[in-house]
Design a protein around this motif. Structure first.
Motif, PDB file in Angstrom:
ATOM      1  N   PRO A 179      62.694   8.496  19.428  1.00  0.00           N
ATOM      2  CA  PRO A 179      61.630   8.802  20.392  1.00  0.00           C
ATOM      3  C   PRO A 179      62.177   9.496  21.637  1.00  0.00           C
ATOM      4  CG  PRO A 179      61.402   6.557  19.572  1.00  0.00           C
ATOM      5  CD  PRO A 179      62.731   7.061  19.089  1.00  0.00           C
ATOM      6  N   GLU A 180      61.379  10.368  22.208  1.00  0.00           N
ATOM      7  CA  GLU A 180      61.788  11.073  23.421  1.00  0.00           C
ATOM      8  C   GLU A 180      61.834  10.126  24.614  1.00  0.00           C
ATOM      9  OE1 GLU A 180      62.919  14.053  23.880  1.00  0.00           O
ATOM     10  OE2 GLU A 180      62.703  14.669  21.792  1.00  0.00           O
ATOM     11  N   ASP A 181      60.889   9.208  24.669  1.00  0.00           N
ATOM     12  CA  ASP A 181      60.858   8.251  25.767  1.00  0.00           C
ATOM     13  C   ASP A 181      62.079   7.334  25.710  1.00  0.00           C
ATOM     14  OD1 ASP A 181      59.103   6.755  27.912  1.00  0.00           O
ATOM     15  OD2 ASP A 181      59.828   5.206  26.530  1.00  0.00           O
ATOM     16  N   ARG A 182      62.737   7.150  26.843  1.00  0.00           N
ATOM     17  CA  ARG A 182      63.983   6.386  26.862  1.00  0.00           C
ATOM     18  C   ARG A 182      63.787   4.941  26.429  1.00  0.00           C
ATOM     19  NH1 ARG A 182      67.152   5.440  32.438  1.00  0.00           N
ATOM     20  NH2 ARG A 182      65.349   4.059  32.687  1.00  0.00           N
ATOM     21  N   ASP A 183      62.813   4.256  26.993  1.00  0.00           N
ATOM     22  CA  ASP A 183      62.598   2.854  26.639  1.00  0.00           C
ATOM     23  C   ASP A 183      62.225   2.699  25.171  1.00  0.00           C
ATOM     24  OD1 ASP A 183      63.174   2.141  29.225  1.00  0.00           O
ATOM     25  OD2 ASP A 183      61.070   1.953  29.842  1.00  0.00           O
ATOM     26  N   LYS A 184      61.381   3.582  24.679  1.00  0.00           N
ATOM     27  CA  LYS A 184      60.989   3.517  23.274  1.00  0.00           C
ATOM     28  C   LYS A 184      62.173   3.821  22.352  1.00  0.00           C
ATOM     29  CE  LYS A 184      56.065   4.523  23.801  1.00  0.00           C
ATOM     30  NZ  LYS A 184      54.963   5.478  23.491  1.00  0.00           N
ATOM     31  N   SER A 185      63.078   4.678  22.808  1.00  0.00           N
ATOM     32  CA  SER A 185      64.247   5.007  21.978  1.00  0.00           C
ATOM     33  C   SER A 185      65.154   3.792  21.813  1.00  0.00           C
ATOM     34  CB  SER A 185      65.029   6.173  22.593  1.00  0.00           C
ATOM     35  OG  SER A 185      65.766   5.776  23.747  1.00  0.00           O
ATOM     36  N   VAL A 186      65.324   3.017  22.879  1.00  0.00           N
ATOM     37  CA  VAL A 186      66.143   1.803  22.804  1.00  0.00           C
ATOM     38  C   VAL A 186      65.506   0.805  21.848  1.00  0.00           C
ATOM     39  CG1 VAL A 186      67.072  -0.153  24.097  1.00  0.00           C
ATOM     40  CG2 VAL A 186      67.084   2.140  25.116  1.00  0.00           C
ATOM     41  N   LEU A 187      64.198   0.633  21.987  1.00  0.00           N
ATOM     42  CA  LEU A 187      63.473  -0.283  21.116  1.00  0.00           C
ATOM     43  C   LEU A 187      63.539   0.182  19.666  1.00  0.00           C
ATOM     44  CD1 LEU A 187      61.593  -2.707  20.705  1.00  0.00           C
ATOM     45  CD2 LEU A 187      59.658  -1.206  21.277  1.00  0.00           C
ATOM     46  N   TRP A 188      63.402   1.467  19.444  1.00  0.00           N
ATOM     47  CA  TRP A 188      63.453   2.029  18.091  1.00  0.00           C
ATOM     48  C   TRP A 188      64.814   1.772  17.445  1.00  0.00           C
ATOM     49  CZ3 TRP A 188      60.865   3.885  14.100  1.00  0.00           C
ATOM     50  CH2 TRP A 188      61.493   4.744  13.184  1.00  0.00           C
ATOM     51  N   ASN A 189      65.877   1.999  18.174  1.00  0.00           N
ATOM     52  CA  ASN A 189      67.217   1.745  17.614  1.00  0.00           C
ATOM     53  C   ASN A 189      67.350   0.296  17.164  1.00  0.00           C
ATOM     54  OD1 ASN A 189      68.485   4.305  17.837  1.00  0.00           O
ATOM     55  ND2 ASN A 189      68.860   3.976  20.023  1.00  0.00           N
ATOM     56  N   ALA A 190      66.923  -0.627  17.999  1.00  0.00           N
ATOM     57  CA  ALA A 190      67.011  -2.043  17.650  1.00  0.00           C
ATOM     58  C   ALA A 190      66.075  -2.387  16.494  1.00  0.00           C
ATOM     59  CB  ALA A 190      66.679  -2.901  18.869  1.00  0.00           C
ATOM     60  N   SER A 191      64.897  -1.788  16.483  1.00  0.00           N
ATOM     61  CA  SER A 191      63.892  -2.117  15.481  1.00  0.00           C
ATOM     62  C   SER A 191      64.314  -1.675  14.086  1.00  0.00           C
ATOM     63  CB  SER A 191      62.556  -1.462  15.844  1.00  0.00           C
ATOM     64  OG  SER A 191      62.076  -1.917  17.089  1.00  0.00           O
ATOM     65  N   VAL A 192      64.791  -0.446  13.971  1.00  0.00           N
ATOM     66  CA  VAL A 192      65.195   0.063  12.660  1.00  0.00           C
ATOM     67  C   VAL A 192      66.405  -0.711  12.141  1.00  0.00           C
ATOM     68  CG1 VAL A 192      65.926   2.095  11.362  1.00  0.00           C
ATOM     69  CG2 VAL A 192      64.265   2.333  13.201  1.00  0.00           C
ATOM     70  N   MET A 193      67.325  -1.033  13.031  1.00  0.00           N
ATOM     71  CA  MET A 193      68.495  -1.813  12.632  1.00  0.00           C
ATOM     72  C   MET A 193      68.075  -3.178  12.098  1.00  0.00           C
ATOM     73  SD  MET A 193      71.863  -2.739  14.945  1.00  0.00           S
ATOM     74  CE  MET A 193      71.779  -1.118  15.694  1.00  0.00           C
TER      75      MET A 193
END
Length: 315
Positions: A179-193
């Motif tokens: 995701p382009e949004d910084r906070d969403k990108s952090v959440l996405w990394n954790a979520s997919v993992m």
């Protein structure tokens, strides 16, 4: 490897479904709650090739004992290796010790907050640098581990497993999905993992519980078999097993262990302090050349020292 989904599912849909699943179902792990950058770095190093169930109690004891890089840098190497216990690959402990020393000397005891600086620390690779930058400092970095690679391969590419080794195409795909949004990108990394760790597992994926089952290219393709058979790392009878057994002996000892005790089971029976560990070593029925290789390798790797009195953990 293609870098776009055959089904062309909007990434926003994947982001929403997987992130929402994570916020409902994520494991309650201590390094996910009000954790220092140091604690996150320690967790990432420990979790390399080691499951959470084994890491968590060691991590908790570690952080209580050495809550800052300065505390850890002051610890003797022998105590570091004893505290590492049976997590495996103990060179990680020594590299983390070297990283703590560098953090103390170069960054006044604060874990650096840029990917480049993190990557320059001893024992920190591209994944760990990206993970710490994201999870400790909330930065938008492309985090790619084995679990994430597997989710991407199935969900987007339609393959049962990712390539045997990380490819440039996989990194490109991961960057495209971030995701382009910084906070969403952090959440996405954790979520997919987490999805890869709990649901989209290598051997027995729980597809019926997957939040993106309907969007999965692998499901749409009829769940084709892997194009190769993953080779697990052997353990029984290997040099790694012997090294681990020798390290257990050295961790339990408060004084140097004479080489004769490592070779001679009868002599070891008289050495009451470490009888159990020595017995386990002797039960392996290790051939002399293999034990010699293990001992020599431990010394070369800085995990053991040899003196006239015998073998011991490094000072």
């Amino acid at each position: 490897m293609p870098t776009t989904a055959p089904s062309r599912v909007p990434t926003e849909v994947l982001h929403h479904r997987i992130n929402a699943w994570f916020q409902r179902e994520a494991r309650d792990l201590p390094w996910r709650h009000d954790c220092s950058a140091w604690g996150i770095l320690v967790s990432e190093i420990m979790l390399q090739q080691t499951p959470v169930v084994r890491v968590q109690p060691v991590w908790e004891a570690w952080m209580e004992r050495w809550p800052t890089p300065a505390d850890f840098a002051a610890a003797p190497a022998a105590e570091v290796l004893r505290a590492w216990g049976r997590l495996g690959y103990p060179r990680r402990a020594l590299r983390l010790h070297a990283a703590a020393t560098e953090i103390l000397q170069k960054y006044d005891g604060a874990v650096p907050n840029t990917y480049t600086e993190l990557l320059a620390l001893p024992g920190v690779g591209t994944y760990t640098a990206a993970a710490v930058a994201a999870f400790a400092y909330g930065q938008r970095t492309t985090v790619v581990d084995t679990n994430i690679r597997r989710v991407h391969a199935r969900l987007v590419i339609g393959q049962a497993l990712p390539a045997p080794a990380l490819t440039a195409a996989e990194m490109t795909l991961a960057a495209q999905l971030l995701p382009e949004d910084r906070d969403k990108s952090v959440l996405w990394n954790a979520s997919v993992m987490e999805l890869g760790a709990l649901i989209c597992t290598a051997r027995s994926p729980k597809c019926e519980q997957c939040p993106v089952f309907e969007q999965c290219a692998w499901i749409a393709a009829g769940q084709p078999e892997p194009t190769y058979i993953p080779k697990g790392q052997p353990w029984a009878g290997t040099d790694r097993q012997v090294r681990g057994a020798v390290m257990a002996v050295l961790r339990a000892a408060s004084s140097p262990i004479h080489a004769d005790l490592l070779w001679d089971a009868q002599a070891a029976q008289l050495h009451l302090e470490v009888t159990a560990e020595l017995a386990k070593l002797h039960q392996l029925n290790t051939h002399a050349p293999q034990l010699e290789r293990a001992l020599a390798g431990l010394v070369v790797d800085g995990l053991a020292q040899l003196s006239p009195a015998g073998y011991q953990l490094p000072a």
